[in-house]
Every structure is written in C-alpha cells, then in structure tokens.
Enzyme design. Structure first.
Site: not given
Ligand SMILES: *Cc1c(COP(=O)(O)O)cnc(C)c1O
Length: 398
Positions: A69, A323
């Site tokens: 992605g 993240c």
C-alpha cells in the site's frame, strides 16, 4: 490469543497460501524469460492481473503491482504531481487524517513547491464532496482521500467525491487499503482515477499490493530498472505473492456481504459493551464505518499500559496505528478529530475479522472493562478527576 488487530495486518487465508506454493517450487521461472518455464510464469501473472482487475471493476492493463500500500500511495501521488507540474498545476487536496504513506509524500512535495490543502474531517471523521468541491482551484492537480481510515474506520463518500473531481477535471486517488476486500468497490462506477490496495489487509501475503490507474493516466516510474510492469515498476515480479493476493482478493470479494454482516453484528456488540465504561467515547462516525473497526478513548488512561495489560490477558489490540506506536506522539488521526492530547493518548483500536467469535467479543468487553477500571484505580490523574480537582473532558452520557 484473541487477535483483534486486523487493521494492522491479517492472517493469511489457507486458500492464499495454497495458491502461492507452486510458484516457489514448481513454476519458479522468471516471467521475462523466453523459455517455457518463464512463459508459464508470465501466463500466471497475466491471469492474476485479470482476476484482480475484475474484483475492482477495471481492466488488467490498469493494474500495476507494487510492494504494498505504501508504495502504491507514493507512486500515485508522485505521478499525479508530475503530471500537474507539467501544466503548472501545483495544488493538491487531501485530508488531515490520511495514512503516513500519503501525508509524508505530500510533505515532500510541499518542499518542492506544491501547495497542500488538508480538509478538516470534523469530530466524526467524515468529509463531504462539497468540501472537496469548494477546495478545488484552477491549479488543483490531485485530490487524494482515503476510502476508509485505518485507525477509526470511517468510510468516506467516495463516489460523490469522484464525481466532483471528474466534473472539475481533477485526478482523484483513494488509498483504499482498508476497504478493498471489506467493502464492495467498483472504480468505474465510483469515478475513481487511482486506487491503492495491499494484500496483507485482506488475508493475502505481506509485501505485495497494487496501484490501479485509469487508462490515460501516465505513471511515474518510482523504481528504475527493467521493463517489468510496462516499464513503470522495475524488478522481477513477486509471482508467489501476486498469486496469493489474487486468491485472497477473490475469496474476500466472494464472501464480502456475508462477512460484512457477520462482523458488523459483533462490532456493534463490542461497541455497545465498551460504551458502558464510564467516561468513554467511540471515535469516528457510528454508521459510516468499516464493518470490523472499533476505536474508543477512555479518559484518564494511557493507551500503552492498556495494551500491555490486554496482551497479558491474551488480547492483541492496538492504540493508534502500528506506525505511530512506539512513539509518544498521540495519533494524528485522533488529533484531527479534535480530541485533546490527554484524551488521544488513552485510545484503543480493536479490529475484527470473519474469524472473530461472539465468545471472544464477550471476553474482550469483560477484560477491557476490568483493565480500564484497574488502571484508573492507580492513576493520579483519575484521582484528580474524581475529586473534582480537574474537569472531565469526556462527560458522562456522551
Ligand atoms: C496498511 C495501510 C497502508 C500501508 O500498506 P502496506 O502494504 O503496509 O505498505 C496504507 N494505507 C492504509 C490506509 C493502510 O491501512
């Protein structure tokens, strides 16, 4: 373990794993080779591209395979920006709560002289097509709005946004990594010019994804080298992963409605259970959200401590996105909703899959309720709130 972190990544399905195996050990030729083993690989690649394109309503030539992605987002935005720059158009519209693969690419472009408008997503985490329409200027070259948010699961009005962009002749890209395989998508009907997807979010392998770019949109080459992917993405194709992605996507799309219904029921049960915790609030719109996403803020709680205690009790969850965990910054998504820092720190994301069971949901509601209560009992912040020294931000009965 109870795995409720499917927005971070999913388990590979048996069918995806099975589809990959022959391409490691039997049909391992290079699709660029002229001999029969290479040609067999090239045929498989062609077939997978066709199957993937038919799942999202485009043609095989409009699909470029990427490493996932993030790469697809980077390539989409850089391509549209390069096209815009050629015509002197250097304005890009996006939202404040995109994935970092989008936001960091936009920051880089900003340093190169592009002007970025980030739309306000409001308290519910939704934007409107009208907001996009009003933000478009004569020099706008790209609108990039995520299909579904990875932290709070809100689903944007993609077809309407696409229509506005089409009418104004502006390229529309959507990061659909959380949506593909979970929500019915047809890029043609929804006026989408570019779309990013990633296999590991729908029970496919990690490290493989795709970028759809409508015919006529020239892609900028991000990785230079050989002529693979029509010269737009060099490197020997990861054929086993592509085959796994095709199998996983076909499986997800064939069971899409059935899975969504089942997961939505469990999600609603989880939301209503956690809503009973005092001074808690659901993040993101209740209706326009992914079937499997639950995200709460609990006042007076540290998200990290909550996660560790849940892990002890056998529950894999997340606070903010994978993240940002590890950093002490609160989630940019929750801040975009207008949540104050101290509230944004106490967030919990639980993301379900079709393998999630009702027993797991019941157990999770029980454990989260106990753990939140325990953490509050030892928190000085909570003591101040209860004694009235400090005011609650999340009011009761919110
Ligand atoms: C996971 C994710 C990405 C990144 O995909 P990778 O395949 O891990 O690079 C990008 N956008 C969203 C919304 C995601 O959830």
């Amino acid at each position: 373990m109870i795995y409720l972190d499917n927005a971070a990544t999913t388990k590979m399905s048996d069918c995806a794993l099975k589809a990959m195996m022959p391409y490691f050990s039997e049909i391992y030729g290079n699709p660029s080779s002229l001999h029969s083993m290479g040609q067999q690989a090239a045929e498989a690649l062609f077939d997978a591209r066709q199957r993937i394109s038919s799942c999202i309503g485009c043609t095989p030539k409009e699909i470029t395979f990427t490493s996932g992605g993030s790469e697809a987002d980077n390539q989409a935005i850089i391509s549209a920006a390069a096209m815009g720059a050629k015509k002197g158009k250097k304005h890009i519209i996006s939202t404040a709560f995109e994935h970092h693969a989008v936001l960091h690419t936009l920051e880089k472009l900003e340093k190169q002289g592009f002007v970025i408008t980030l739309l306000d997503v409001g308290e519910k985490g939704l934007i409107t097509a009208k907001q996009v329409e009003e933000a478009i200027r004569p020099d706008t070259c790209l609108v990039t709005v995520m299909y579904a948010n990875n932290e709070i699961g809100t689903v944007q009005p993609i077809r309407e946004i696409g229509e506005v962009c089409r009418n104004k002749n502006v390229i529309f890209h959507t990061d659909a990594v959380q949506a593909v395989g979970h929500i019915a998508i047809n890029v043609t009907e929804q006026n989408i010019d570019m779309l990013s997807l990633s296999a590991h979010k729908f029970h496919g392998p990690k490290g493989i994804g795709a970028l759809y770019a409508r015919k006529g949109i020239p892609l900028h080459t991000v990785i230079e080298g050989g002529a693979q992917e029509r010269g737009k993405r060099a490197g020997t194709e990861n054929l086993p992963a592509v085959m796994g992605m095709a199998a996983a996507l076909e499986e997800a799309c064939s069971k899409l409605n059935e899975n969504a219904q089942k997961i939505t029921l469990l999600r609603n049960k989880l939301i209503s259970g956690l809503s009973k915790i005092p001074h808690s609030i659901l993040n993101g719109d209740e209706k326009s959200r992914l079937p499997g996403n639950v995200n709460f803020c609990f006042e007076g709680i540290e998200g990290e401590s909550l996660l560790l205690l849940l892990d002890d009790k056998g529950i894999c969850a997340s606070s903010g996105s994978a993240c940002t965990s590890g950093s002490l910054d609160p989630s940019h998504v929750l801040l975009a909703l207008g949540r104050p820092h101290e509230i944004a720190h106490g967030s919990l994301r639980l993301s379900l899959s079709e393998e999630t069971t009702e027993e797991e949901i019941d157990y999770t509601v029980k454990v989260v309720t106990e753990v939140v209560s325990y953490l509050r009992s030892i928190s000085p912040v909570w003591r101040d709130l209860e004694s009235g020294k400090k005011e609650f931000i999340i009011k009761e009965g919110y």
